[in-house]
Every structure is written in C-alpha cells, then in structure tokens.
Design a protein around this motif. Structure first.
Motif, short mmCIF file in Angstrom:
data_model
loop_
_atom_site.label_atom_id
_atom_site.label_comp_id
_atom_site.label_asym_id
_atom_site.label_seq_id
_atom_site.Cartn_x
_atom_site.Cartn_y
_atom_site.Cartn_z
N ASN A 345 41.03 48.98 57.07
CA ASN A 345 40.07 48.93 58.17
C ASN A 345 40.72 49.27 59.51
OD1 ASN A 345 37.70 48.35 56.75
ND2 ASN A 345 38.18 46.17 56.65
N GLU A 346 41.94 48.86 59.70
CA GLU A 346 42.66 49.21 60.93
C GLU A 346 42.92 50.71 61.02
OE1 GLU A 346 46.12 46.78 60.85
OE2 GLU A 346 45.01 44.91 61.19
N ALA A 347 42.98 51.37 59.86
CA ALA A 347 43.17 52.82 59.82
C ALA A 347 41.85 53.58 59.96
CB ALA A 347 43.86 53.22 58.52
N GLY A 348 40.79 52.86 60.28
CA GLY A 348 39.50 53.50 60.49
C GLY A 348 38.43 53.06 59.52
N GLY A 349 38.84 52.49 58.38
CA GLY A 349 37.87 52.03 57.40
C GLY A 349 36.81 53.06 57.05
N PRO A 350 37.22 54.30 56.68
CA PRO A 350 36.23 55.36 56.47
C PRO A 350 35.39 55.19 55.21
CG PRO A 350 38.42 56.14 55.86
CD PRO A 350 38.60 54.79 56.49
N ASP A 351 35.80 54.32 54.32
CA ASP A 351 35.09 54.16 53.04
C ASP A 351 35.10 52.68 52.66
OD1 ASP A 351 33.82 54.72 50.68
OD2 ASP A 351 35.41 55.97 49.84
N ASN A 352 34.26 52.35 51.69
CA ASN A 352 34.35 51.01 51.09
C ASN A 352 35.75 50.83 50.52
OD1 ASN A 352 31.18 51.72 49.48
ND2 ASN A 352 31.50 51.01 51.56
N VAL A 353 36.26 49.62 50.58
CA VAL A 353 37.61 49.39 50.06
C VAL A 353 37.61 48.11 49.23
CG1 VAL A 353 38.28 48.26 52.23
CG2 VAL A 353 40.05 49.04 50.64
N SER A 354 38.13 48.23 48.01
CA SER A 354 38.20 47.09 47.10
C SER A 354 39.60 46.95 46.55
CB SER A 354 37.22 47.28 45.93
OG SER A 354 35.89 47.25 46.39
N CYS A 355 40.04 45.72 46.41
CA CYS A 355 41.39 45.43 45.91
C CYS A 355 41.35 44.28 44.92
CB CYS A 355 42.33 45.04 47.05
SG CYS A 355 42.67 46.32 48.24
N VAL A 356 42.14 44.42 43.89
CA VAL A 356 42.46 43.31 43.00
C VAL A 356 43.97 43.28 42.89
CG1 VAL A 356 42.35 42.41 40.66
CG2 VAL A 356 40.34 43.50 41.65
N VAL A 357 44.57 42.13 43.16
CA VAL A 357 46.01 41.96 43.02
C VAL A 357 46.26 40.83 42.04
CG1 VAL A 357 48.19 41.37 44.18
CG2 VAL A 357 46.52 42.84 45.32
N ALA A 358 47.16 41.06 41.08
CA ALA A 358 47.47 40.04 40.08
C ALA A 358 48.96 39.98 39.85
CB ALA A 358 46.75 40.34 38.76
N ASP A 359 49.50 38.78 39.82
CA ASP A 359 50.91 38.55 39.54
C ASP A 359 51.08 38.02 38.11
OD1 ASP A 359 51.45 39.26 42.12
OD2 ASP A 359 51.85 37.23 42.83
N VAL A 360 52.10 38.50 37.43
CA VAL A 360 52.47 37.98 36.11
C VAL A 360 53.47 36.85 36.34
CG1 VAL A 360 53.47 38.48 33.86
CG2 VAL A 360 52.10 40.23 35.05
N VAL A 361 53.05 35.62 36.02
CA VAL A 361 53.87 34.44 36.29
C VAL A 361 54.02 33.61 35.02
CG1 VAL A 361 53.10 34.36 38.70
CG2 VAL A 361 51.87 33.05 36.96
N GLU A 362 54.95 32.67 35.06
CA GLU A 362 55.16 31.80 33.91
C GLU A 362 54.07 30.74 33.87
OE1 GLU A 362 58.73 29.08 31.91
OE2 GLU A 362 59.09 30.27 33.73
N ALA A 363 53.49 30.55 32.70
CA ALA A 363 52.44 29.54 32.55
C ALA A 363 53.05 28.15 32.59
CB ALA A 363 51.69 29.77 31.23
N VAL A 364 52.43 27.27 33.36
CA VAL A 364 52.90 25.91 33.41
C VAL A 364 52.37 25.15 32.22
CG1 VAL A 364 53.03 25.94 35.91
CG2 VAL A 364 50.94 25.16 34.81
N SER A 365 52.93 23.99 31.93
CA SER A 365 52.52 23.19 30.77
C SER A 365 51.05 22.85 30.84
CB SER A 365 53.35 21.90 30.73
OG SER A 365 52.95 21.09 29.65
N GLY A 366 50.35 23.13 29.75
CA GLY A 366 48.93 22.82 29.67
C GLY A 366 48.04 23.90 30.21
N GLU A 367 48.62 24.97 30.78
CA GLU A 367 47.82 26.04 31.34
C GLU A 367 47.62 27.11 30.29
OE1 GLU A 367 47.87 29.00 35.26
OE2 GLU A 367 49.71 28.07 34.54
N GLU A 368 46.39 27.68 30.24
CA GLU A 368 46.10 28.74 29.29
C GLU A 368 46.92 29.96 29.65
OE1 GLU A 368 42.27 31.21 27.52
OE2 GLU A 368 42.09 30.03 29.33
N ALA A 369 47.60 30.52 28.68
CA ALA A 369 48.48 31.65 28.94
C ALA A 369 47.90 32.96 28.43
CB ALA A 369 49.83 31.41 28.27
#
Length: 370
Positions: A345-369
C-alpha cells in the motif's frame, strides 16, 4: 585479438556448433565477428571463459533464460549467489521427490516403520486488502491448520469466483489427508473448485480466478497452482519462488525472448495463459482449469521454513529482495503479513493484495501436528 572458427571454438568450449548458433540467436553468446559474405561465425579466444560457464550451467540443468541473467552479472560474487540460489531450489525439489520415492518403496515392499522424527506443525496468518486504487476486493486468502490458499479473481464476478474456489478447498482443513494419497485428494478438490467457479461464472470465460494452495500433511506440503498468484519459501535466509507464473510474459522469459527486467514493464505482463474460468473444460493444458492445466506436486518441509502465498498485488508491486527482507525480519506470521501488505500500500497499492504466511515449527505436547 586471436580468432577461432566456430568449429574450433566449439571443441575448446565443449559446446556443439548447433548450441553456439542457438546462443547467438538468444543473445547469450554472440560471435566476435561474422563474415559479411559467408555468414560464418568467428569467436575470440577471450570468449572461452564465458562459453565454458554456459556449458557448465547447462549441465546443471539451468534454463537458458536464467543462464543469461547469470552471465550478464559483472560481479562474480553476484553470479555465485545466483547459482547457489538456483541449486538450493533444485535440491529442495529433489528432496521432495526423494521422499515420495521412499514412501512408494515402503508401500510396495510392505515396510512402513521408520525412526521417529520431530513432530511439526504450522503457525500461520492470512489477510486480504483492497489496496488503494481498486473499488472492490476480488482476492480471497485463507489459512487453517492444514490448508493455506490465495486466489485472485477477475471479471465482473471475480470476487465470488475467488471465494468459491477457496471455499471448495476448505473441507481439506478438517481431517488429515490419507498417507500417499494427498496429491489425488488435492486434485479432486481442485476439480471441485473448477466446478464452483464455473457455477459463479455462468459459462463466461471473462470471469475466473487464479489459485495457489498448500495442503499440510505433517511433514510435507502438497502444492496446487494455476495463474500468477505465487508461493515463496524462505529457508536459511534465502528466498525461493516455488511457483511458476502461467502468463504470456513468463512464457516469453522462459523462451529467452524477454529478460526478467523487460518482463517487469511489459504491457501484457498480467495476461494469463491459465486460470480457473467459466469456460467449458479445455482438456490437458487448457485454460479451463482441469485436465492437467494446473501444477501439482509435493514439497518437503523443514523446521524453520517460512512460506508466503500472495496475489500479484504484492509480487508485482514489491521487489523480491524487499519481500525477503520483510519476511526475514518479522518475528511471526501475523507481523509478516501486516508488514507485507503495508509495504504494498505504501508503494501505491495499485491492486488488491493478499498474503498468507506460515511457519513450520515444532509441535508442542498435546498439539495436533497435522
């Protein structure tokens, strides 16, 4: 300047005369002199170093368009960096194929036991923004425990088309995909998405959407991709583009007829060759979104990986160096998403912009992996 005939130069460079003629046509390796009467090519001895570099890069399997980029770099350190980035991507793709081969060997031989590994899961964030120019938002972004997706709609009903495509995939988020069948499952889901887009478009090929999605299996990500939405991987500080744009301009770059720099300002840079549309099924390679017109493959996930899915409102507005910097600096996916959309948007936002960011992390105990 000592000159060599094309035959002598080919032998010295370990390239064929046919390859040299192709590299001349692509402006990759021009002869030093061409006889005006016979058209016979002559090369300078000083060109051998570049010719050998081209030969070596071809043996690596590097596409001609990317070889031209490497050869155009004046700083050897920059060229080395490009080669390192290319090979890292090759290794990542090879690792994914290796894991699939191991799985098939296990299944066919009846061996299913393996040493226990670290349980992994995803931390994710998603957001879609209208931008500063477009009157409506035709993008859709989604992130769940297993499914990540971005779609960019076009035409009078582009927004409903992108939403319908992603909605058709959301059932994938509810249960673990069957072992070994994840690509088949994802392919079936995309066919359902194609039907959903056709329903919205009501037979019009002027309405449709791009789609890039990743399905998490617990150790791998299955990718489906069509159009010019993109997936990137940030691994060990380096940014790799996972997807390949299905656009006219990208096809010209692949053929060596345009440089990446020329592609950035080409008047038809947004012209799609493939998308999910309302048109009838076009068969293999067609633009209707079925019959093999999308990319489908597996990627091995590693602890510490960060994935970005985005619409072209981000990738066409922010240079990849800036994407890498912003992704690497953000402490978590939510911060990364905010920083990326703010930058667009600071660069002018000429179009719709969508983002998904996901990190691969270690599952904690009891968390679905996954």
């Amino acid at each position: 300047m000592r000159m060599l005939t094309i035959g002598a130069f080919a032998r010295a460079a370990r390239l064929s005369p046919k390859a040299l003629r192709l590299y001349d046509e692509l402006d990759l390796l021009r002869p030093a002199r061409v006889d005006p009467d016979t058209g016979y090519r002559h090369y300078a001895v000083e060109q051998l170093e570049q010719a050998r570099l081209v030969a070596w890069l071809r043996r690596l399997g590097m596409p001609l368009a990317r070889i031209r980029e490497v050869c155009a770099l004046t700083d050897p350190a920059d060229a080395a960096r490009e080669i390192r980035a290319y090979w890292a991507r090759v290794e990542a793709e090879t690792a994914a194929r290796r894991d699939l081969a191991l799985f098939l060997v296990d299944q066919l031989s009846g061996t299913t036991e393996r040493e226990p590994t670290t349980m992994l899961t995803l931390r994710h964030s998603a957001h879609s923004d209208r931008g500063r120019v477009r009157p409506v938002n035709q993008d859709t972004a989604y992130a769940g425990g297993r499914l990540l997706a971005v779609a960019d709609g076009f035409g009078p009903a582009g927004g409903p088309a992108s939403s319908a495509a992603v909605e058709a995939l959301r059932f994938l988020d509810t249960e673990a995909p069957p072992a070994g069948g994840v690509l088949n499952l994802l392919e079936d889901a995309v066919r359902a998405a194609t039907d959903a887009v056709r329903d919205v478009a009501d037979g019009s090929d002027e309405v449709g959407t791009t789609l890039t999605a990743l399905l998490w299996t617990g150790s791998q990500l299955a990718l489906v991709h069509i159009g010019d939405t993109r997936a990137y991987l940030l691994r060990d500080g380096a940014l790799f583009r996972v997807t390949h744009d299905h656009t006219l301009v990208q096809s010209l770059v692949d053929e060596g007829r345009l440089t990446p720099e020329e592609a950035e300002t080409h008047p038809q840079r947004t012209l799609l060759l493939k998308a999910l549309t309302g048109a009838p099924e076009a068969g293999p390679g067609g633009a209707g979104g079925a019959g093999g017109s999308y990319d489908l493959r597996l990627h091995e996930a590693r602890l510490g990986d960060r994935y970005l899915l985005c619409s072209d409102g981000l990738s066409q507005t922010i240079p990849e160096d800036t994407l890498r910097t912003l992704l690497a600096a953000a402490p978590d996916p939510a911060t990364a998403v905010t920083a990326l959309i703010d930058a667009a948007n600071e660069a002018g936002g000429p179009d719709n912009v969508s983002c998904v960011v996901a990190d691969v992390v270690e599952a904690v105990s009891g968390e679905e992996a996954g």
